[in-house]
Design an enzyme around this catalytic site. Structure first.
Site, short mmCIF file in Angstrom:
data_model
loop_
_atom_site.label_atom_id
_atom_site.label_comp_id
_atom_site.label_asym_id
_atom_site.label_seq_id
_atom_site.Cartn_x
_atom_site.Cartn_y
_atom_site.Cartn_z
N GLU A 48 2.55 -18.49 38.37
CA GLU A 48 1.37 -18.42 39.23
C GLU A 48 0.66 -19.77 39.11
OE1 GLU A 48 -1.50 -15.34 38.40
OE2 GLU A 48 -2.77 -16.03 40.06
N ARG A 272 8.05 -12.63 24.76
CA ARG A 272 7.20 -13.79 24.99
C ARG A 272 7.25 -14.71 23.79
NH1 ARG A 272 3.21 -13.33 28.92
NH2 ARG A 272 1.83 -15.07 28.49
N LYS A 282 -2.88 -19.14 29.92
CA LYS A 282 -3.48 -20.10 30.85
C LYS A 282 -4.98 -19.88 30.97
CE LYS A 282 -0.23 -19.32 33.90
NZ LYS A 282 0.37 -19.11 35.22
P1 ATP Z 1 -0.38 -16.83 31.08
O1 ATP Z 1 -0.85 -15.56 30.45
O2 ATP Z 1 -0.31 -17.97 30.16
O3 ATP Z 1 -1.09 -17.14 32.35
P2 ATP Z 1 1.64 -15.70 32.67
O4 ATP Z 1 2.72 -14.81 32.20
O5 ATP Z 1 0.54 -15.09 33.45
O6 ATP Z 1 1.13 -16.52 31.45
P3 ATP Z 1 3.05 -16.89 34.83
O7 ATP Z 1 2.68 -18.11 35.57
O8 ATP Z 1 2.90 -15.59 35.53
O9 ATP Z 1 2.20 -16.89 33.51
O10 ATP Z 1 4.48 -17.01 34.18
C1 ATP Z 1 5.65 -17.46 34.81
C2 ATP Z 1 6.81 -16.98 34.00
O11 ATP Z 1 6.74 -17.47 32.67
C3 ATP Z 1 6.84 -15.47 33.90
O12 ATP Z 1 8.14 -15.03 34.12
C4 ATP Z 1 6.38 -15.18 32.49
O13 ATP Z 1 6.95 -13.99 32.02
C5 ATP Z 1 6.87 -16.43 31.75
N1 ATP Z 1 6.04 -16.69 30.57
C6 ATP Z 1 4.71 -16.87 30.52
N2 ATP Z 1 4.28 -17.03 29.26
C7 ATP Z 1 5.38 -16.97 28.47
C8 ATP Z 1 5.61 -17.06 27.06
N3 ATP Z 1 4.60 -17.24 26.20
N4 ATP Z 1 6.88 -16.94 26.61
C9 ATP Z 1 7.90 -16.76 27.46
N5 ATP Z 1 7.75 -16.66 28.79
C10 ATP Z 1 6.51 -16.76 29.31
MG MG Z 2 0.40 -14.29 35.29
#
Ligand code: ATP
Ligand code: MG
Length: 573
Positions: A48, A272, A282
């Site tokens: 995102e 994760r 983020k």
């Molecule tokens: P954040 O909570 O940091 O915003 P998010 O999961 O909302 O993380 P996205 O932009 O939706 O962030 O993530 C893109 C991809 O990266 C998704 O498939 C998510 O599952 C993966 N991802 C995000 N954080 C991690 C992590 N700490 N370890 C492994 N994969 C991750």
């Molecule tokens: Mg997200």
């Protein structure tokens, strides 16, 4: 289609692949059984664009791109841009740059917003087959009606609206006739489902917001769950990998695809990445930026890809780290020292050595001829003969580290002190004779003598010294600012707020130390931002992009000491 942009990916370590894991086994099985017929393995990385990528995303990128590549498949970069209020072009740009920097090139660049039209048509289709309805309950009421894990939900009074009324209301929602939050479109599934996500989840909400790509074209936006699986399906994604928190969403992911009868993408969850002393969210990283707790998303203390890049980390080390941690189906926490270990290992093999004095103390060699300059040849990297050698100038006045001299040496101190002899790296043996102090009694200058017979750093009579110290010729030295970074957080689990406080209370007040008057050997004048150095005996460093001709700034990537080796020994890891 290849993506636009001028930076070429670094694929020099492209042979590093995810180690054995259940994701690969699943893919191998699907390929073997021809689950998708002739279709190739297709994955996507779906960030995102509401912030910068962090090291956790690097793990996902490594798996999405690495596994697809292994099976001759393809990977799309898809922006999951369904929340216009939080998303920005700046993030879209930084994410593309970071993915490329990590060494990956996507097959297609996609946006969930490309599919808004198709998603809308599919929503109408679900309404017409009696699988979706417009609800007028408020967000609060919807939450109350949903029930809990122990109680079934209650059906909304609007659940039995006719298809015609639903079509009409949904079209008017799209046309902008209703204010934000006044109505939603919901899937009609099962208000008694043990899975809360299946209790008539919201598909669309009304939001009069300007989207970074579609502008004001839409005032209804699809929810993540309604958009994600169908976007996968449109792109014919065979393996849609995501983190474990989406496990409970999988039945809904499948439900939409089944109701619509579209390409059967499948979701597979993995753990994760969590790192000690590090926040990987983020939202919280954005807060650090917005409140000025750090100097932007690319502050070298940040766990963002742009932050660790500026700090001097390399894509090769991040990939090697990602390969080593593997994947599981339970969330755990990885020691930050493991990442640092892979980074040191890479830098030790590749970084050019240089001499730099961070906290200078003047050393004057009284018996060395005034005005004389000699050049000593030193190897650029003992780990890599191909890196060659360079000439380092030497003269009567040099800088050494303040720590390398003690007027009154403590026990076991083998560096310079009055009457003691040490080796100046690649140059001569010197013996300290006397000191000059300032009014406050601090040593500001050390006088010594050298032994001309030890030229090059060895004594012809076999005399031994206990230490070798580094130095920089005073007349040739470049001045620089050096920034030393420590952990951004002082606690191993910084997300756990102390009682009555916030995660901000866990910040390490000493995470940055600026040394304003470091002295560098002159060859560092040609350093470029992407170059990596080991300052001998001190640590790994790189030039900061804010440097200019008149102001040279070096960032410490890591000190030399590898604490992982110790942890490994202790825990048998
Ligand atoms: P954040 O909570 O940091 O915003 P998010 O999961 O909302 O993380 P996205 O932009 O939706 O962030 O993530 C893109 C991809 O990266 C998704 O498939 C998510 O599952 C993966 N991802 C995000 N954080 C991690 C992590 N700490 N370890 C492994 N994969 C991750
Ligand atoms: Mg997200």
């Amino acid at each position: 289609m290849t993506s636009p942009g001028s930076e070429s990916p670094d694929t020099s370590n492209a042979d590093i692949r995810p180690t054995s894991n259940f994701l690969r086994d699943r893919m191998a099985e699907d390929v073997r059984t021809r689950k998708y017929g002739d279709a190739h393995v297709q994955t996507r990385f779906p960030p995102e664009p509401n912030g910068y990528l962090h090291i956790g995303h690097a793990k996902a990128i490594f798996l999405d791109f690495g596994l697809a590549d292994e099976f001759g498949g393809k990977t799309n970069l898809r922006f999951d841009d369904t929340n216009p209020e939080k998303e920005e072009q700046e993030y879209v740009d930084s994410i593309q740059k970071d993915v490329r920097w990590l060494g990956y090139e996507w097959e297609r660049l996609c946006y969930a917003s490309d599919y808004f039209g198709q998603l809308y048509e599919w929503a109408l289709q679900l309404i017409r087959t009696g699988k979706a309805y417009v609800d007028d309950l408020s967000a609060d009421e919807i939450r109350q009606y949903r029930g809990s894990l122990t109680e079934p939900g209650k059906e909304s009074p609007h659940r039995s609206r006719s298809v015609e009324e639903n079509v009409n209301l949904f079209q008017r929602m799209k046309a902008g006739e209703f204010p934000d939050g006044s109505r939603v479109l919901r899937a009609k599934i099962d208000m008694a489902s043990p899975n809360l996500n299946m209790r008539d989840p919201v598909m669309y909400r009304i939001l009069h917001a300007t989207h970074h790509r579609t502008g004001d074209e839409w005032c209804i936006y699809p929810m993540y769950d309604y958009a994600h699986g169908q976007s996968d399906s449109i792109e014919r994604v065979t393996h849609s990998m995501c983190t474990l928190e989406f496990t409970d969403h999988q039945p809904l992911y499948r439900w939409y695809i089944e109701q619509l009868g579209i390409f059967p993408s499948q979701q597979i969850e993995f753990d994760r990445l969590n790192l000690t002393y590090t926040l990987l969210s983020k939202r919280k990283l954005l807060q650090l930026v917005q409140e000025g707790r750090v100097n932007g998303w690319d502050d070298p203390r940040m766990p963002t890809i742009s932050g660790i890049r500026r700090r001097g980390f390399t894509p090769e080390a991040i990939r090697a780290f990602s390969a080593s941690i593997g994947v599981t189906r339970t969330n755990g926490t990885t020691d930050i020292e493991l990442l640092e270990h892979f980074q040191r290992d890479d830098l030790n093999r590749r970084a050019r050595r240089a001499m730099a004095v961070l906290r200078p103390l003047k050393l004057i060699i009284d018996n060395y001829p005034e005005g004389q300059v000699e050049h000593f040849e030193v190897v650029n990297n003992p780990e890599d003969p191909a890196a060659g050698t360079r000439q380092v100038p030497f003269s009567r006045e040099i800088y050494i580290e303040q720590d390398d001299f003690r007027e009154v040496p403590p026990p076991k101190y083998f560096r310079l002190s009055p009457g003691k002899e040490v080796r100046l790296r690649a140059a001569y043996f010197v013996t300290a004779q006397s000191v000059v102090k300032d009014a406050a009694g601090n040593v500001v200058e050390v006088h010594c003598t050298y032994d001309p017979a030890t030229r090059g750093g060895d004594s012809p009579d076999g005399r031994k010294v206990k230490s070798t110290i580094h130095w920089v010729s005073a007349t040739h030295a470049l001045s620089a600012e050096v920034r030393l970074y420590e952990k951004l957080f002082a606690t191993a689990n910084p997300g756990d707020a102390p009682e009555g406080g916030s995660f901000l209370d866990n910040l390490n007040p000493n995470s940055l130390e600026v040394l304003a008057s470091a002295k560098l050997e002159p060859s560092l004048a040609s350093a470029r931002v992407e170059d990596r150095y080991q300052f001998e005996r001190v640590g790994y460093f790189c030039l900061d992009p804010d440097s200019s001709e008149t102001r040279r700034i070096f960032n410490r990537t890591l000190p030399l000491k590898d604490s992982w080796a110790k942890i490994e020994k202790k825990t048998g890891a």
